[in-house]
Design a protein around this motif. Structure first.
Motif, PDB file in Angstrom:
ATOM      1  N   VAL A 273       1.021  -1.026  -0.015  1.00 40.80           N
ATOM      2  CA  VAL A 273      -0.034   0.080  -0.194  1.00 40.80           C
ATOM      3  C   VAL A 273       0.918   1.186   0.056  1.00 40.80           C
ATOM      4  CG1 VAL A 273      -1.886   1.249   1.311  1.00 40.80           C
ATOM      5  CG2 VAL A 273      -1.889  -1.250   1.051  1.00 40.80           C
ATOM      6  N   TYR A 274       0.614   2.293  -0.691  1.00 41.87           N
ATOM      7  CA  TYR A 274       1.191   3.301  -0.976  1.00 41.87           C
ATOM      8  C   TYR A 274       0.259   4.751  -0.844  1.00 41.87           C
ATOM      9  CZ  TYR A 274       5.515   0.709  -2.273  1.00 41.87           C
ATOM     10  OH  TYR A 274       6.427  -0.021  -2.082  1.00 41.87           O
ATOM     11  N   PHE A 275       0.876   6.047  -0.838  1.00 40.24           N
ATOM     12  CA  PHE A 275       0.072   6.848  -0.753  1.00 40.24           C
ATOM     13  C   PHE A 275       0.638   8.080  -1.708  1.00 40.24           C
ATOM     14  CE2 PHE A 275      -0.501   4.897   3.455  1.00 40.24           C
ATOM     15  CZ  PHE A 275      -1.743   4.871   3.249  1.00 40.24           C
ATOM     16  N   TYR A 276      -0.351   8.766  -2.528  1.00 40.04           N
ATOM     17  CA  TYR A 276       0.227   9.808  -3.161  1.00 40.04           C
ATOM     18  C   TYR A 276      -0.445  11.102  -2.686  1.00 40.04           C
ATOM     19  CZ  TYR A 276      -4.236   9.027  -5.821  1.00 40.04           C
ATOM     20  OH  TYR A 276      -5.405   8.876  -6.477  1.00 40.04           O
ATOM     21  N   ARG A 277       0.283  12.246  -2.709  1.00 39.32           N
ATOM     22  CA  ARG A 277      -0.166  13.464  -2.178  1.00 39.32           C
ATOM     23  C   ARG A 277       0.078  14.727  -3.334  1.00 39.32           C
ATOM     24  NH1 ARG A 277       2.338  15.196   3.190  1.00 39.32           N
ATOM     25  NH2 ARG A 277       0.936  13.699   4.053  1.00 39.32           N
ATOM     26  N   LEU A 278      -1.083  15.371  -3.534  1.00 43.88           N
ATOM     27  CA  LEU A 278      -0.957  16.482  -4.255  1.00 43.88           C
ATOM     28  C   LEU A 278      -0.804  17.802  -3.485  1.00 43.88           C
ATOM     29  CD1 LEU A 278      -1.011  17.791  -7.417  1.00 43.88           C
ATOM     30  CD2 LEU A 278      -3.576  17.956  -7.112  1.00 43.88           C
ATOM     31  N   SER A 279       0.085  18.513  -3.784  1.00 46.37           N
ATOM     32  CA  SER A 279       0.208  20.051  -3.055  1.00 46.37           C
ATOM     33  C   SER A 279       0.126  21.178  -4.189  1.00 46.37           C
ATOM     34  CB  SER A 279       1.539  20.175  -2.463  1.00 46.37           C
ATOM     35  OG  SER A 279       1.360  19.114  -1.401  1.00 46.37           O
ATOM     36  N   ALA A 280      -0.585  22.137  -3.954  1.00 51.68           N
ATOM     37  CA  ALA A 280      -0.851  23.381  -5.099  1.00 51.68           C
ATOM     38  C   ALA A 280      -1.148  24.389  -4.237  1.00 51.68           C
ATOM     39  CB  ALA A 280      -1.505  22.985  -6.303  1.00 51.68           C
TER      40      ALA A 280
END
Length: 981
Positions: A961-968
């Motif tokens: 299991v992995y996680f992806y994070r979007l920052s803007a």
């Protein structure tokens, strides 16, 4: 004894005191002290101290020692009664006690303004004395003083011809006032009045106040003469002026004369305005007068007028001062000159301006203008013509187009404008714009030359090499030789492979060309392992239900065929080339090979196939598109049945209407990014349609420009004489039509979006899955490589470029040319490749659904071609068409949105999608379950507004299991993804 003396003294004193008014105390030494008995309050004796205390009424006490007293006597006295009448005094006054034989003096003083009238002593007048003394008084007396007020004399006299009233010697009591009236006889006037010999003026009356002395007043008279005070302010004069004497009853006239350029403004007589007169007469003068004159500067009006095509300054009714100057300047409009000038109706020879000097009257000035004409001398050299030619007369400000017509095989070499070589933006002509002077144009022609660029790839040579210049219609031969150990793999002429491995000749050259020779080294391929769809090795023929397979090697002098024995094989001393594979599905390296089909794998020297996967997927889906032509502007045929048969054949517009029926009344954005903010809408533009008929207006005729340029939503453009002109800045929502817009990108991109919508609608006008196709040819648009992106991604990127053209640097001819090439080489080719006319065999109608939905346009176009057969796109297994919201298709997202990755779970790649409201810096990172960063897909990179998709390859990571994070900016969101290997 002492007490006895004291008692005797008291008794004595009391007796004496009763008989006299004086008591005299005589000490043994010193002077006697005399007391008036009326001043003594009491006398006391201090027996213990042997003192006699005399206490007076005023409070003082005089003490006498008894032993020191010589005696106490009471001498005889007399009384003098002193009185004074009013307005004076006598001192001392009252009853004055005087000792017998003594003397007494009295002072008599009169009050201010009074004098002693009489002094009476014992009733007998003794004179008007200021003092009087009684001597050796031996009896009582009286003295009385009386007073009288002072009286002064004012002597009043008058000369001849007048009177002073009262006159003569006038008595005036002290401190009183006396008025005198002075009057002249008729025809006479008071000349002077003298008081006590001093001139006090020519008065009609005089009052002596608080008289304290004698005075005199004398009046003198003269024949009556009046004064008229005449004055004038600056800028003029009055005559006579100053103090003018006028005899009684006489007349006198005053003349008022203004200076040059002035006039009489006003005349005041005795302070009253009597007019703006140049003369005034006083008649029968019987009093003094004043006359004053004021002047004002003369002003005049100059009426200044200009005819059409120019101006005069100043203009209109111009007010000017007398004696001044006024300059008028003439300004012709561009391309006009002064034709004539009229001053007071008379022609004057003045073209730049006119000055009125020393103005003394009203004037008028009128200027007229005339159009300037110029001449252009046009000549041409050999091998071509110029039209028009000769001496051409043109109006200033106009345009004159000259067209160049080179002979066949020739081109314009030089264009001399006014003797200088210029570079025109059009090789077929030159236009003089806004002509303001004479010109000359000369055009010369030269034979066309073309460039043939010869190059090699790999080890070998081509002769000649580099950029070769070739004249029109001539020929050019190129030969090539591989280096040792290499062979000629291919010869490509103008992007087309040719079968010529020794030499190639270009004949009758009439265009630019390229020729590229590719040399490859002999090499080998070995160690090929075949696996099934699950990645398991296949060791024997027929395992997993596979048919026999074979691989044919071609491209060398001879072909080599290999048949598998145990799943492993090798080739030696083969050249790079094309390898045909039968009955084998291969994916993960170049492309999938369907079972039962034959495909070609292109290998370069030294490359190896590492794995081949078997499966049952077939690229058999066919697609259909609308073509961007005038058929879209036709009126749609409504579906109508009679006797259970279709009455009319539907047309393409029927299918377009069906797309709009699925979109709904809100319509959709067909090109660009919709702006929901009012302020942003003023800056950006996009195309939206609610009706199919509005979209059809964009296709009334083809979009073709004279130059190969396409333009973003910055302004409406047009091409005039080879020049690109901006006509109107674009903003807000546009319903683009062909009358206003001639722009290739609009023509093709709107149709491209129509095809995406038609494929994705719920009723599916076009075959589903069109937007999920992947571009399979290389093309760089505004710096981005489009190959490998889905058609929906490409459409959204196009939207971003069209609206946010400036942010993405879609500016200048290079960018406009790139946009045009994209319109024709990508969009138009895709739109055209899957299009076909409507025939009864390639559309379907659901009659029941038509009746049920009341949709008379419910038609579905059937597919005509697979993606792989188009040669420009491909269908990737597992790709699905993205869901489209028609109310905001291509619109700027209302917020930042992070989508769930697809597929999920995945192995080993997956796609992560997100959308942005506006251009901004974005970071996208992958973390494991412990929060450790394991991959960075975007690191604070600037991304334009719109929808985006990033591919994540987890080939080097373990399952889990992995996680992806979007920052803007301030936005941040995290989602989970699952890797399964």
């Amino acid at each position: 004894m002492k007490q006895t003396i004291t008692l005797l003294l008291i008794l004595f004193f009391t007796n004496v005191y009763s008989q006299t008014n004086l008591m005299k105390v005589q000490p043994k030494s010193g002077n006697a002290t005399t007391f008036a008995t009326q001043d003594v309050r009491n006398i006391t004796f201090d027996t213990s101290a042997a003192l006699m205390n005399v206490k007076q009424k005023n409070g003082s006490i005089t003490a006498f020692l008894s032993a020191d007293l010589r005696n106490i006597t009471f001498p005889p006295t007399y009384t003098i009664s002193a009185t004074a009448g009013a307005n004076g005094s006598i001192a001392p006054s009252g009853s004055i006690v005087v000792e017998s034989g003594a003397s007494q003096s009295f002072s008599i003083t009169a009050n201010q303004g009074y004098s002693v009238d009489s002094v009476l002593v014992d009733g007998v007048f003794v004179g008007s004395l200021a003092s009087y003394s009684f001597t050796n008084v031996t009896s009582n007396h009286t003295i009385t003083a009386k007073f009288k007020i002072y009286i002064y004399t004012i002597t009043a006299t008058a000369g001849s011809n007048g009177t002073v009233t009262p006159s003569g010697n006038i008595s005036v009591t002290h401190g009183s006032n006396q008025q005198f009236t002075i009057a002249a006889n008729p025809e006479y006037a008071i000349d002077s009045v003298f008081v006590d010999g001093v001139f006090v003026g020519a008065l009609t009356s005089y009052t002596f106040t608080n008289v304290t002395a004698n005075h005199s007043i004398t009046a003198k008279f003269k024949f009556n003469i009046y004064t008229i005070t005449a004055s004038a302010e600056s800028n003029g004069a009055i005559a006579p002026s100053g103090n003018v004497l006028v005899m009684y009853g006489a007349d006198t006239t005053f003349t008022i004369t203004p200076n040059n350029c002035y006039r009489v403004d006003s005349v005041f007589v005795d302070g009253l305005f009597v007019g703006s007169l140049v003369s005034y007469t006083f008649v029968n003068v019987t009093a003094n007068h004043t006359i004053a004159a004021k002047f004002i500067l003369n002003t005049y009006t100059i009426s200044a007028n200009a005819g059409a095509n120019g101006s005069i300054s100043p203009s209109g009714s111009v007010s000017v001062n007398c004696g001044s100057s006024q300059r008028f300047t003439f300004t012709p409009d561009n391309c006009y000159r002064v034709d004539s000038v009229f001053v007071d109706g008379v022609f004057v020879d003045s073209t730049s301006g006119y000055t009125f000097a020393n103005i003394s009257s009203t004037h008028s000035i009128t200027v007229r203008f005339i159009l300037i004409t110029n001449r252009i001398t046009a000549t041409a050299g050999a091998n071509g013509t110029l039209f028009p030619t000769g001496s051409i007369t043109v109006n200033c400000g106009s345009e004159q187009r000259f067209v160049f017509n080179p002979s066949t095989g020739y081109h314009v070499a030089n264009v001399l404008i006014d003797g200088e070589i210029v570079i025109t933006d059009s090789t077929d002509g030159y236009t003089f714009y806004n002509i303001a002077t004479t010109h000359s144009i000369n055009v010369s022609f030269a034979i066309n030359t073309f460039s043939i660029v010869a190059s090699v790839v790999g080890n070998g040579a081509i002769t000649p090499t580099g950029n070769q210049s070739v004249s029109y219609g001539s020929s050019k031969t190129f030969t090539y030789q591989p280096s040792s150990g290499y062979y000629v793999d291919s010869v490509v002429v103008d992007d087309v492979r040719v079968d010529s491995l020794a030499s190639y000749t270009f004949t009758n050259v009439i265009a630019n060309h390229t020729i590229t020779v590719k040399f490859l080294q002999y090499g080998s391929i070995s160690g090929i392992t075949f696996n099934d769809a699950n990645g398991n090795s296949i060791k024997e023929v027929g395992e997993s239900g596979l048919a026999n397979w074979s691989m044919i090697l071609s491209g060398a002098a001879s072909e080599t065929t290999a048949t598998n024995a145990n799943g492993n094989f090798s080739f030696t001393e083969i050249i790079a080339g094309e390898y045909s594979v039968n009955e084998v599905e291969q994916s993960g390296w170049l492309k999938t090979i369907p079972i039962g089909a034959e495909t070609t794998i292109v290998l370069s020297a030294g490359e190896n196939i590492t794995a081949i996967y078997f499966g049952n997927w077939q690229d058999s889906a066919k697609f259909r598109t609308f073509r961007a032509d005038t058929s879209l502007s036709k009126k749609a045929v409504k579906l109508k049945y009679k006797n259970n048969r279709l009455v009319l054949q539907p047309n393409i517009a029927t299918a377009v209407e069906n797309v709009f029926s699925s979109i709904g009344k809100l319509g959709a954005t067909f090109l660009g990014v919709k702006q929901t903010d009012k302020n942003l809408a003023k800056l950006y533009a996009w195309i939206a349609y609610k009706k199919a008929s509005d979209l059809g207006k964009l296709y009334l005729s083809p979009h073709e420009l004279l130059v190969n340029l396409a333009f973003p939503f910055d302004s409406v453009r047009s091409i005039t004489d080879g020049r690109v002109e901006k006509k109107k800045i674009l903003s807000k929502e546009i319903k683009a039509d062909r009358k206003k817009y001639n722009n290739k990108i609009l023509e093709q991109a709107v149709c491209f979006r129509l095809n995406i919508l038609g494929s994705a609608t719920s009723d599916t006008t076009l075959p589903n899955g069109f937007s999920a196709l992947v571009l399979d040819t290389s093309f760089v648009l505004a710096g981005r490589e489009l190959k490998g992106q889905t058609l929906l991604q490409i459409a959204n990127y196009t939207d971003t470029l069209m609206t946010y053209w400036k942010v993405n640097n879609v500016i200048g001819f290079e960018a406009y040319s790139n946009l045009y090439d994209y319109s024709t080489k990508i969009l138009q080719r895709i739109n055209d490749d899957f299009s076909a006319p409507i025939e009864t065999t390639n559309y379907a109608i659901n009659k029941d659904k038509i009746v049920f939905t009341k949709n008379v346009y419910l038609i579905k176009l059937l597919g005509i071609k697979t993606a792989s057969s188009s040669g420009i796109v491909k269908k990737v297994p597992g790709n699905r068409e993205e869901e489209i919201l028609f109310s905001s298709v291509s619109a700027e997202p209302n917020t930042i949105l992070l989508s769930q990755n697809y597929p999920n779970p995945f192995n080993p790649t997956t796609a992560i999608g997100f959308s942005l409201l506006a251009v901004g810096n974005v970071s996208l990172k992958i973390y494991d379950v412990l929060g450790r960063e394991v991959a960075t897909l975007l690191n604070n990179e600037q991304i334009e507004a719109g929808e985006h998709e990033i591919q994540f390859d987890a080939n080097g990571l373990p399952s889990g299991v992995y996680f992806y994070r979007l920052s803007a900016g301030e936005f941040s969101e995290t989602k989970k993804l699952v890797l399964m290997k």
